[in-house]
Scaffold this motif. Sequence first.
Motif, PDB file in Angstrom:
ATOM      1  N   TYR A 168       0.832  -1.210   0.000  1.00 45.76           N
ATOM      2  CA  TYR A 168       0.000   0.000   0.000  1.00 45.76           C
ATOM      3  C   TYR A 168       0.865   1.257   0.000  1.00 45.76           C
ATOM      4  O   TYR A 168       0.536   2.249  -0.663  1.00 45.76           O
ATOM      5  CB  TYR A 168      -0.919   0.005   1.220  1.00 45.76           C
ATOM      6  N   ASP A 169       1.973   1.223   0.740  1.00 48.22           N
ATOM      7  CA  ASP A 169       2.891   2.363   0.750  1.00 48.22           C
ATOM      8  C   ASP A 169       3.478   2.594  -0.643  1.00 48.22           C
ATOM      9  O   ASP A 169       3.627   3.746  -1.088  1.00 48.22           O
ATOM     10  CB  ASP A 169       4.016   2.133   1.755  1.00 48.22           C
ATOM     11  N   ARG A 207       0.983   4.231  -2.873  1.00 44.86           N
ATOM     12  CA  ARG A 207       0.837   5.674  -2.611  1.00 44.86           C
ATOM     13  C   ARG A 207       1.972   6.484  -3.246  1.00 44.86           C
ATOM     14  O   ARG A 207       1.779   7.644  -3.611  1.00 44.86           O
ATOM     15  CB  ARG A 207       0.814   5.936  -1.097  1.00 44.86           C
ATOM     16  N   SER A 208       3.156   5.876  -3.344  1.00 53.09           N
ATOM     17  CA  SER A 208       4.326   6.623  -3.813  1.00 53.09           C
ATOM     18  C   SER A 208       4.594   6.453  -5.306  1.00 53.09           C
ATOM     19  O   SER A 208       5.301   7.268  -5.901  1.00 53.09           O
ATOM     20  CB  SER A 208       5.566   6.193  -3.026  1.00 53.09           C
ATOM     21  N   SER A 222       2.710   0.618 -10.569  1.00 54.26           N
ATOM     22  CA  SER A 222       2.275  -0.379  -9.591  1.00 54.26           C
ATOM     23  C   SER A 222       1.612  -1.557 -10.293  1.00 54.26           C
ATOM     24  O   SER A 222       1.820  -2.717  -9.917  1.00 54.26           O
ATOM     25  CB  SER A 222       1.295   0.247  -8.593  1.00 54.26           C
ATOM     26  N   ASN A 233      -7.556   4.183   0.033  1.00 55.15           N
ATOM     27  CA  ASN A 233      -6.849   5.398  -0.379  1.00 55.15           C
ATOM     28  C   ASN A 233      -7.714   6.646  -0.212  1.00 55.15           C
ATOM     29  O   ASN A 233      -7.395   7.692  -0.754  1.00 55.15           O
ATOM     30  CB  ASN A 233      -6.376   5.278  -1.828  1.00 55.15           C
TER      31      ASN A 233
END
Length: 218
Positions: free
Chosen positions: A111-112, A115-116, A122, A217
């Motif tokens: 998940y991190d 987000r980045s 992804s 998110n």
Amino acid sequence: MNNIQIWKDDNPISQSKYRHVLWQSIVLIIVGLCTYTTIGIARHWGILILGLLLFSLFIYLMTKFKFELFKPERIHKQTWVYIFTAAVLSLLVYWSIALIFGQPHNQIDVYDDLRSLPLYVSFIIFVILAPFFEELIFRGFIMKGIFKGHVLIGYVVSSVLFGLMHGPTSLSECLIYIGLGFVFGGVYLLTRRIEASMICHALNNCAHILIFVFIFNH
């Protein structure tokens, strides 16, 4: 398909003698892991080019060793039924445990990353690269290569190693990832298609990305 047929290694990945298949599988595991890791962490063109060169070497070695993992014929309807059933089962395995004990640390790390990283990056990493390399390594080179002729043992060992590879920090996390290993390995054994386990794995990862995008998110 009865139990005897499932555990019968009637479609070996190579016609070579076992000692050759053993070391060839080990070489492909090492090169495959290096390729996957290099491409996965690539943040600039130099690393990406290195990853692509390793990928070319990986494909060359598979061809050189004459590993017969992919089948040219189309995927039949019954196989698709197995794939989608296994994909649903994989999500049930994950969430039936995660909702009680919490999500695994590995998934939090994913998940991190989501987000980045741009969503398309992804998608490439988690829906294309991860299923491709992980299924080849665990279901192909370990289950069918290192344990050629002993599919049941290879099925168990590869599923456990698959779970441990995801870095579980608790019993519940072990159950999740080892359980997923059994599901992905099971669909391969039922269908005799490595493509089936790859697609099942990809659908599972894609579902988690969609869940993150539309639920976690916000």
